[in-house]
Scaffold this motif. Sequence first.
Motif, PDB file in Angstrom:
ATOM      1  N   LYS A 184      39.501  -9.134 -41.754  1.00 23.94           N
ATOM      2  CA  LYS A 184      39.673  -8.071 -42.746  1.00 23.94           C
ATOM      3  C   LYS A 184      39.329  -6.706 -42.154  1.00 23.94           C
ATOM      4  N   LEU A 185      38.244  -6.634 -41.400  1.00 21.54           N
ATOM      5  CA  LEU A 185      37.853  -5.383 -40.762  1.00 21.54           C
ATOM      6  C   LEU A 185      38.916  -4.911 -39.782  1.00 21.54           C
ATOM      7  N   ASN A 186      39.503  -5.850 -39.077  1.00 19.38           N
ATOM      8  CA  ASN A 186      40.558  -5.514 -38.128  1.00 19.38           C
ATOM      9  C   ASN A 186      41.813  -5.009 -38.837  1.00 19.38           C
ATOM     10  N   GLU A 187      42.229  -5.717 -39.863  1.00 19.52           N
ATOM     11  CA  GLU A 187      43.478  -5.374 -40.533  1.00 19.52           C
ATOM     12  C   GLU A 187      43.370  -4.106 -41.380  1.00 19.52           C
ATOM     13  N   GLU A 188      42.232  -3.941 -42.071  1.00 18.11           N
ATOM     14  CA  GLU A 188      42.101  -2.823 -43.002  1.00 18.11           C
ATOM     15  C   GLU A 188      41.527  -1.570 -42.354  1.00 18.11           C
ATOM     16  N   GLN A 189      40.735  -1.737 -41.297  1.00 19.09           N
ATOM     17  CA  GLN A 189      40.094  -0.573 -40.683  1.00 19.09           C
ATOM     18  C   GLN A 189      40.446  -0.405 -39.208  1.00 19.09           C
ATOM     19  N   GLN A 190      41.351  -1.257 -38.708  1.00 17.13           N
ATOM     20  CA  GLN A 190      41.830  -1.171 -37.324  1.00 17.13           C
ATOM     21  C   GLN A 190      40.702  -1.253 -36.298  1.00 17.13           C
ATOM     22  N   ARG A 191      39.635  -1.978 -36.634  1.00 15.80           N
ATOM     23  CA  ARG A 191      38.565  -2.182 -35.661  1.00 15.80           C
ATOM     24  C   ARG A 191      39.064  -3.109 -34.549  1.00 15.80           C
ATOM     25  N   THR A 192      38.723  -2.782 -33.326  1.00 20.85           N
ATOM     26  CA  THR A 192      39.006  -3.663 -32.202  1.00 20.85           C
ATOM     27  C   THR A 192      37.872  -4.682 -32.112  1.00 20.85           C
ATOM     28  N   ILE A 193      38.221  -5.964 -32.243  1.00 22.43           N
ATOM     29  CA  ILE A 193      37.230  -7.043 -32.228  1.00 22.43           C
ATOM     30  C   ILE A 193      37.403  -7.846 -30.938  1.00 22.43           C
ATOM     31  N   VAL A 194      36.306  -8.018 -30.205  1.00 20.38           N
ATOM     32  CA  VAL A 194      36.314  -8.861 -29.007  1.00 20.38           C
ATOM     33  C   VAL A 194      35.188  -9.873 -29.174  1.00 20.38           C
ATOM     34  N   MET A 195      35.529 -11.161 -29.163  1.00 19.26           N
ATOM     35  CA  MET A 195      34.488 -12.168 -29.389  1.00 19.26           C
ATOM     36  C   MET A 195      34.673 -13.386 -28.492  1.00 19.26           C
ATOM     37  N   VAL A 196      33.552 -14.035 -28.234  1.00 17.53           N
ATOM     38  CA  VAL A 196      33.537 -15.309 -27.530  1.00 17.53           C
ATOM     39  C   VAL A 196      33.537 -16.408 -28.582  1.00 17.53           C
ATOM     40  N   LEU A 197      34.484 -17.350 -28.462  1.00 17.24           N
ATOM     41  CA  LEU A 197      34.557 -18.474 -29.388  1.00 17.24           C
ATOM     42  C   LEU A 197      34.673 -19.776 -28.617  1.00 17.24           C
ATOM     43  N   HIS A 198      34.062 -20.834 -29.154  1.00 11.66           N
ATOM     44  CA  HIS A 198      34.194 -22.169 -28.571  1.00 11.66           C
ATOM     45  C   HIS A 198      35.313 -22.959 -29.239  1.00 11.66           C
ATOM     46  N   ASP A 199      35.590 -22.654 -30.490  1.00 12.13           N
ATOM     47  CA  ASP A 199      36.581 -23.418 -31.238  1.00 12.13           C
ATOM     48  C   ASP A 199      37.981 -22.898 -30.929  1.00 12.13           C
ATOM     49  N   LEU A 200      38.775 -23.713 -30.254  1.00 12.47           N
ATOM     50  CA  LEU A 200      40.111 -23.290 -29.835  1.00 12.47           C
ATOM     51  C   LEU A 200      41.006 -22.957 -31.019  1.00 12.47           C
ATOM     52  N   ASN A 201      40.930 -23.766 -32.059  1.00 14.17           N
ATOM     53  CA  ASN A 201      41.809 -23.555 -33.210  1.00 14.17           C
ATOM     54  C   ASN A 201      41.428 -22.306 -33.997  1.00 14.17           C
ATOM     55  N   GLN A 202      40.146 -22.018 -34.092  1.00 11.57           N
ATOM     56  CA  GLN A 202      39.733 -20.772 -34.718  1.00 11.57           C
ATOM     57  C   GLN A 202      40.189 -19.579 -33.891  1.00 11.57           C
ATOM     58  N   ALA A 203      40.060 -19.682 -32.582  1.00 13.73           N
ATOM     59  CA  ALA A 203      40.498 -18.598 -31.708  1.00 13.73           C
ATOM     60  C   ALA A 203      41.996 -18.345 -31.873  1.00 13.73           C
ATOM     61  N   ALA A 204      42.779 -19.408 -31.915  1.00 13.01           N
ATOM     62  CA  ALA A 204      44.227 -19.262 -32.069  1.00 13.01           C
ATOM     63  C   ALA A 204      44.593 -18.696 -33.436  1.00 13.01           C
ATOM     64  N   ARG A 205      43.879 -19.133 -34.456  1.00 10.75           N
ATOM     65  CA  ARG A 205      44.198 -18.724 -35.827  1.00 10.75           C
ATOM     66  C   ARG A 205      43.874 -17.257 -36.094  1.00 10.75           C
ATOM     67  N   PHE A 206      42.754 -16.774 -35.585  1.00 11.33           N
ATOM     68  CA  PHE A 206      42.278 -15.454 -35.978  1.00 11.33           C
ATOM     69  C   PHE A 206      42.513 -14.364 -34.932  1.00 11.33           C
ATOM     70  N   ARG A 245      51.176 -27.533 -34.580  1.00 13.85           N
ATOM     71  CA  ARG A 245      51.246 -26.257 -35.285  1.00 13.85           C
ATOM     72  C   ARG A 245      50.349 -26.281 -36.515  1.00 13.85           C
ATOM     73  N   ASP A 246      49.615 -25.209 -36.727  1.00 11.04           N
ATOM     74  CA  ASP A 246      48.808 -25.071 -37.926  1.00 11.04           C
ATOM     75  C   ASP A 246      49.757 -24.913 -39.109  1.00 11.04           C
ATOM     76  N   PRO A 247      49.705 -25.805 -40.098  1.00 12.05           N
ATOM     77  CA  PRO A 247      50.655 -25.743 -41.214  1.00 12.05           C
ATOM     78  C   PRO A 247      50.516 -24.491 -42.070  1.00 12.05           C
ATOM     79  N   ARG A 248      49.385 -23.781 -41.964  1.00 13.26           N
ATOM     80  CA  ARG A 248      49.192 -22.578 -42.784  1.00 13.26           C
ATOM     81  C   ARG A 248      49.552 -21.293 -42.045  1.00 13.26           C
ATOM     82  N   THR A 249      49.375 -21.279 -40.742  1.00 12.05           N
ATOM     83  CA  THR A 249      49.653 -20.058 -39.975  1.00 12.05           C
ATOM     84  C   THR A 249      50.816 -20.213 -39.000  1.00 12.05           C
ATOM     85  N   ASN A 250      51.220 -21.443 -38.753  1.00 10.94           N
ATOM     86  CA  ASN A 250      52.268 -21.768 -37.781  1.00 10.94           C
ATOM     87  C   ASN A 250      51.861 -21.413 -36.352  1.00 10.94           C
ATOM     88  N   LYS A 251      50.579 -21.187 -36.136  1.00 10.49           N
ATOM     89  CA  LYS A 251      50.110 -20.927 -34.784  1.00 10.49           C
ATOM     90  C   LYS A 251      49.800 -22.254 -34.092  1.00 10.49           C
TER      91      LYS A 251
END
Length: 281
Positions: A184-206, A245-251
């Motif tokens: 939401k912060l990225n989409e509404e306020q154009q914040r650049t977000i850089v994060m380390v994630l372990h969950d591959l599917n979360q990384a792909a989705r978001f 493919r994620d059935p909700r995002t198609n990612k």
Amino acid sequence: MVRLQTDQLHIGYGDKLIVKDLTLQIPDGEITSIIGSNGCGKSTLLKGMARIIPHQSGIVVLDGVSISKQDTKSLAKKLAILPQTPESAAGLTVGELVSYGRFPHQSGLGRLTKDDVEIIQWAMSVTGTFPFQYTPVDALSGGQRQRVWIAMALAQETDIIFLDEPTTYLDMAHQLEVLELLQKLNEEQQRTIVMVLHDLNQAARFSNHLIAMKDGRIVQSGTAEKVIQKHILQEVFQIDAEIGRDPRTNKPMCITYNLLKGDNQNVEKNASIPALAGSYA
């Protein structure tokens, strides 16, 4: 547009080199996730780009200037970083912690101005932490605490926010809560977000952009479609993955995987993961 980039970056601890000859660009106004196995250099890279730890050679450039040549307050007005396990002083309230984000903007005696107070209240409102402003941070749940730390970063008023494993130790619902807030912060306020994630599917989705690392180097970077591929995951994680493919995002998403034979042949061969839980390889 690219504001933040590295060129031939080397970062290490003592004689041990962790990040090796790494050149990358962080897309501005997008969400970038860094993935890779434990010890591959993800967190080290994040800390190096934020000047939390020094680099041995190479350069990190923000807005056309090396970060090593930017004074601390100026850099803190552009970039905020949340460590993997942030800690606050015992008894500190939510409002007090969030107010620390105003430090780079203060001068003189460091007293909060009317504008500071308004920004602090706005940051708590956006993150849903305003009702807890007088509550000790220690009394909150894990997900609530993460939102408070994000509120502090927002109060810092930076365009770029780094987060080192922001979903660690959180249950599935709170993980989703934090990631949806960052989206939401990225989409509404154009914040650049850089994060380390372990969950591959979360990384792909978001994420708009992924960086896959191994042994301190980049194996592949780009969109989820470019990075979440069978041969990339094999090289980075030593797994034989089935990609769907994620059935909700198609990612693309990792549906299940086997450990590759070799050093891991004595470990249970099959390791299935629920689609919603993601991959914790």
